[in-house]
Design a protein around this motif. Sequence first.
Motif, PDB file in Angstrom:
ATOM      1  N   LYS A  40       5.973  -7.313  -2.167  1.00 33.76           N
ATOM      2  CA  LYS A  40       6.069  -7.685  -0.646  1.00 33.76           C
ATOM      3  C   LYS A  40       5.294  -5.660   0.045  1.00 33.76           C
ATOM      4  CE  LYS A  40      10.091 -10.874   0.414  1.00 33.76           C
ATOM      5  NZ  LYS A  40      11.469 -10.999   0.563  1.00 33.76           N
ATOM      6  N   ARG A  41       6.258  -4.865  -0.586  1.00 35.82           N
ATOM      7  CA  ARG A  41       6.059  -3.645  -0.301  1.00 35.82           C
ATOM      8  C   ARG A  41       4.443  -3.446  -0.230  1.00 35.82           C
ATOM      9  NH1 ARG A  41      10.817   0.328  -3.027  1.00 35.82           N
ATOM     10  NH2 ARG A  41      12.010  -0.751  -1.614  1.00 35.82           N
ATOM     11  N   ILE A  42       4.027  -4.007  -1.511  1.00 36.29           N
ATOM     12  CA  ILE A  42       2.197  -4.013  -2.244  1.00 36.29           C
ATOM     13  C   ILE A  42       1.523  -4.524  -1.012  1.00 36.29           C
ATOM     14  CG2 ILE A  42       0.161  -4.119  -3.887  1.00 36.29           C
ATOM     15  CD1 ILE A  42       2.634  -3.777  -5.626  1.00 36.29           C
ATOM     16  N   SER A  43       1.603  -6.119  -0.550  1.00 38.77           N
ATOM     17  CA  SER A  43       1.377  -6.636   0.191  1.00 38.77           C
ATOM     18  C   SER A  43       1.208  -5.864   1.674  1.00 38.77           C
ATOM     19  CB  SER A  43       2.107  -8.023   0.721  1.00 38.77           C
ATOM     20  OG  SER A  43       2.154  -8.725  -0.676  1.00 38.77           O
ATOM     21  N   THR A  44       1.973  -5.762   2.139  1.00 40.27           N
ATOM     22  CA  THR A  44       2.550  -4.612   3.607  1.00 40.27           C
ATOM     23  C   THR A  44       1.028  -3.204   4.048  1.00 40.27           C
ATOM     24  OG1 THR A  44       5.202  -5.125   3.108  1.00 40.27           O
ATOM     25  CG2 THR A  44       3.463  -2.821   4.858  1.00 40.27           C
ATOM     26  N   LEU A  45       1.689  -2.575   2.234  1.00 43.08           N
ATOM     27  CA  LEU A  45       0.368  -1.552   2.432  1.00 43.08           C
ATOM     28  C   LEU A  45      -0.988  -1.756   2.250  1.00 43.08           C
ATOM     29  CD1 LEU A  45       1.751   0.992  -1.152  1.00 43.08           C
ATOM     30  CD2 LEU A  45       1.851   1.154   1.774  1.00 43.08           C
ATOM     31  N   PHE A  46      -1.026  -3.305   1.634  1.00 42.96           N
ATOM     32  CA  PHE A  46      -2.729  -3.513   1.411  1.00 42.96           C
ATOM     33  C   PHE A  46      -2.917  -4.400   2.987  1.00 42.96           C
ATOM     34  CE2 PHE A  46      -2.411  -2.571  -3.028  1.00 42.96           C
ATOM     35  CZ  PHE A  46      -3.828  -2.059  -3.175  1.00 42.96           C
ATOM     36  N   ASP A  47      -2.362  -5.219   3.064  1.00 43.19           N
ATOM     37  CA  ASP A  47      -3.027  -6.151   4.291  1.00 43.19           C
ATOM     38  C   ASP A  47      -2.180  -5.114   5.973  1.00 43.19           C
ATOM     39  OD1 ASP A  47      -3.054  -8.386   3.140  1.00 43.19           O
ATOM     40  OD2 ASP A  47      -0.940  -8.911   3.128  1.00 43.19           O
ATOM     41  N   ASN A  48      -1.871  -4.300   5.911  1.00 40.60           N
ATOM     42  CA  ASN A  48      -1.182  -3.502   6.927  1.00 40.60           C
ATOM     43  C   ASN A  48      -1.711  -2.191   7.119  1.00 40.60           C
ATOM     44  OD1 ASN A  48       0.271  -6.060   7.847  1.00 40.60           O
ATOM     45  ND2 ASN A  48       2.206  -5.332   7.858  1.00 40.60           N
ATOM     46  N   PHE A  79      -6.628  -0.234   0.180  1.00 43.68           N
ATOM     47  CA  PHE A  79      -7.575  -0.116  -0.071  1.00 43.68           C
ATOM     48  C   PHE A  79      -8.720   0.697   0.223  1.00 43.68           C
ATOM     49  CE2 PHE A  79      -7.452  -3.098   2.817  1.00 43.68           C
ATOM     50  CZ  PHE A  79      -8.679  -3.508   3.361  1.00 43.68           C
ATOM     51  N   LEU A  80      -9.054   1.570   1.382  1.00 44.72           N
ATOM     52  CA  LEU A  80     -10.151   1.931   1.863  1.00 44.72           C
ATOM     53  C   LEU A  80      -9.856   3.597   0.947  1.00 44.72           C
ATOM     54  CD1 LEU A  80      -9.937   0.786   5.511  1.00 44.72           C
ATOM     55  CD2 LEU A  80     -11.544  -0.186   3.486  1.00 44.72           C
ATOM     56  N   ASN A  81      -8.874   3.636   0.534  1.00 45.07           N
ATOM     57  CA  ASN A  81      -9.264   4.707  -0.371  1.00 45.07           C
ATOM     58  C   ASN A  81     -10.196   4.535  -1.650  1.00 45.07           C
ATOM     59  OD1 ASN A  81      -8.812   7.287  -1.466  1.00 45.07           O
ATOM     60  ND2 ASN A  81      -6.239   7.197  -2.177  1.00 45.07           N
ATOM     61  N   PRO A  82     -11.489   5.552  -1.656  1.00 44.57           N
ATOM     62  CA  PRO A  82     -11.962   5.196  -2.683  1.00 44.57           C
ATOM     63  C   PRO A  82     -11.244   5.769  -4.241  1.00 44.57           C
ATOM     64  CG  PRO A  82     -12.691   7.423  -1.702  1.00 44.57           C
ATOM     65  CD  PRO A  82     -11.427   6.276  -0.637  1.00 44.57           C
ATOM     66  N   ASN A  83     -10.679   6.727  -4.394  1.00 43.07           N
ATOM     67  CA  ASN A  83      -9.885   7.224  -5.082  1.00 43.07           C
ATOM     68  C   ASN A  83      -8.713   6.556  -5.708  1.00 43.07           C
ATOM     69  OD1 ASN A  83     -11.883   8.767  -5.859  1.00 43.07           O
ATOM     70  ND2 ASN A  83     -11.324  10.453  -3.871  1.00 43.07           N
ATOM     71  N   LEU A  84      -7.950   5.587  -4.313  1.00 38.26           N
ATOM     72  CA  LEU A  84      -6.945   4.603  -5.473  1.00 38.26           C
ATOM     73  C   LEU A  84      -6.662   4.549  -6.822  1.00 38.26           C
ATOM     74  CD1 LEU A  84      -4.266   3.675  -3.643  1.00 38.26           C
ATOM     75  CD2 LEU A  84      -5.528   1.197  -3.846  1.00 38.26           C
ATOM     76  N   LYS A  85      -5.186   4.930  -7.120  1.00 39.85           N
ATOM     77  CA  LYS A  85      -4.558   4.559  -8.339  1.00 39.85           C
ATOM     78  C   LYS A  85      -3.430   4.219  -8.138  1.00 39.85           C
ATOM     79  CE  LYS A  85      -5.096   9.115  -9.099  1.00 39.85           C
ATOM     80  NZ  LYS A  85      -5.622   9.789  -7.594  1.00 39.85           N
ATOM     81  N   VAL A  86      -2.808   3.662  -9.700  1.00 40.60           N
ATOM     82  CA  VAL A  86      -1.706   2.547  -9.550  1.00 40.60           C
ATOM     83  C   VAL A  86      -0.322   4.008  -9.023  1.00 40.60           C
ATOM     84  CG1 VAL A  86       0.140   2.473 -11.137  1.00 40.60           C
ATOM     85  CG2 VAL A  86      -1.890   0.313 -10.785  1.00 40.60           C
ATOM     86  N   SER A  87      -0.606   4.842  -9.623  1.00 40.83           N
ATOM     87  CA  SER A  87       0.735   6.220  -9.193  1.00 40.83           C
ATOM     88  C   SER A  87       1.068   6.383  -7.831  1.00 40.83           C
ATOM     89  CB  SER A  87       0.635   7.598  -9.318  1.00 40.83           C
ATOM     90  OG  SER A  87      -1.096   7.870  -9.553  1.00 40.83           O
ATOM     91  N   ILE A 145      -0.264   3.901  -4.911  1.00 41.31           N
ATOM     92  CA  ILE A 145       0.675   3.186  -4.748  1.00 41.31           C
ATOM     93  C   ILE A 145       2.268   2.896  -4.721  1.00 41.31           C
ATOM     94  CG2 ILE A 145       0.854   0.732  -5.088  1.00 41.31           C
ATOM     95  CD1 ILE A 145      -1.323   1.209  -3.395  1.00 41.31           C
ATOM     96  N   ALA A 146       2.918   3.684  -6.221  1.00 37.88           N
ATOM     97  CA  ALA A 146       4.083   3.698  -7.085  1.00 37.88           C
ATOM     98  C   ALA A 146       4.627   4.671  -5.381  1.00 37.88           C
ATOM     99  CB  ALA A 146       3.909   4.308  -8.154  1.00 37.88           C
ATOM    100  N   THR A 147       4.187   5.901  -5.651  1.00 37.53           N
ATOM    101  CA  THR A 147       4.431   7.320  -4.604  1.00 37.53           C
ATOM    102  C   THR A 147       4.871   6.435  -3.096  1.00 37.53           C
ATOM    103  OG1 THR A 147       3.201   8.486  -6.393  1.00 37.53           O
ATOM    104  CG2 THR A 147       4.305   9.232  -3.757  1.00 37.53           C
ATOM    105  N   GLU A 148       3.820   5.538  -3.227  1.00 32.10           N
ATOM    106  CA  GLU A 148       4.421   4.962  -1.776  1.00 32.10           C
ATOM    107  C   GLU A 148       5.287   4.256  -1.871  1.00 32.10           C
ATOM    108  OE1 GLU A 148       2.303   5.628   1.381  1.00 32.10           O
ATOM    109  OE2 GLU A 148       1.430   6.576   0.547  1.00 32.10           O
ATOM    110  N   ILE A 149       5.609   3.402  -2.283  1.00 35.77           N
ATOM    111  CA  ILE A 149       6.366   2.099  -2.046  1.00 35.77           C
ATOM    112  C   ILE A 149       8.123   2.876  -2.695  1.00 35.77           C
ATOM    113  CG2 ILE A 149       5.135  -0.017  -2.023  1.00 35.77           C
ATOM    114  CD1 ILE A 149       5.595   0.102  -4.706  1.00 35.77           C
ATOM    115  N   GLY A 150       8.464   4.306  -3.421  1.00 35.34           N
ATOM    116  CA  GLY A 150       9.032   4.640  -4.330  1.00 35.34           C
ATOM    117  C   GLY A 150       9.188   3.695  -5.939  1.00 35.34           C
ATOM    118  N   THR A 151       8.859   3.786  -6.493  1.00 32.94           N
ATOM    119  CA  THR A 151       8.781   2.575  -7.463  1.00 32.94           C
ATOM    120  C   THR A 151       7.488   3.225  -8.622  1.00 32.94           C
ATOM    121  OG1 THR A 151       9.346   0.848  -8.884  1.00 32.94           O
ATOM    122  CG2 THR A 151       7.299   1.048  -7.520  1.00 32.94           C
TER     123      THR A 151
END
Length: 348
Positions: free
Chosen positions: A244-252, A256-264, A266-272
């Motif tokens: 759910k948190r990932i969907s919010t990051l991508f949809d809202n 994904f517009l960050n050209p250097n986006l990494k899994v870390s 995403i993890a930092t943004e959702i706190g996991t």
Amino acid sequence: MLYAIYFIYGLCVMFYFMMSWLFYRKDKEMLSRLVTVLMFVIGLQCLKDLFFIKPITELDEIDWMVVTAADMVAVPLYVFALIELCSPTSLTRRTIVFHELLFIVPFVLLSLTRDVVFYYVMVLEAAVYGSSYVIWATFAIPKYNAQLKQRFSYTENINLGWLRAIFFSFTFILLIWIVDCINVNYTLEALYMISSLVVWMFISYYIYKHESVLDELSDLAEGSNEETPAPAEASDTEMSEIGKRISTLFDNDRIFLNPNLKVSDIATEIGTNRTYVSAFFNKEAECTFYDYVNRYRIEYACNLLTNSEENIVQIAEKSGFNSSQSFIRVFSKIKGTSPTKYRKEENV
């Protein structure tokens, strides 16, 4: 011909020492340090050979073999750089010492006993050793690139696609080197040195551009270490919440517009934990992180292609791609057509 060989060796000495300095200044990571040492050693070998070019046909056979065998001691250095490229952090001091001893021992025995058997043992060992790691790398490269797609949304300056082409060149160079070791010849020597120089120019260029992936892949390396336990699997409830948190990051938030986006990121943004995030994409989303992000980018780009007059380069940049070439490649793979053709078809 002799003067031409002097000139070629002079170019090689300058190039390898210059590369050694550049990689020494680049950073303090293992790969840069290995290439620094490798370039410096090759430079020393070329410098040493300058003193033996003219009298090379006058050398005693055993003396010539000892001089040539001294170069073979550096063969593992090539492999160390390859291992660090394909499998970061897997190289240990014990591995380095063991591999070097494989070549140092027969070289010392050759120098002390003057028995030609040890020379041919080294030639055979170098050929088998080099060939076996080329075979190893053909499997290690796809595995490495697959790991990148689990953690990175881009491949520029981190993948090893370029290394496959280098292998064909090295196979050719290895054959020349083996023939040259058995039957010394000025023409073969010149061909070997020129071929090596050209290939190392390309290798140095790509390695110098290569971005570090150690931080992002470190937990994958730890997971393969029996002494370091892997994180416990997330429960279904936790995985659902992560989704759910990932969907919010991508949809809202359109992360994904960050050209250097990494899994870390995403993890930092959702706190996991990034291992949980990676597991979500592989198990729940049933695709790699790379594919997941780029599907969003392509859909965003489709909207721009249909509703704007911006060119491909601008759309690629706005959609989160590092280059228009990468955008066109990914777009064509997902949509089955080029961005230009898609725009024409949608605007008919």
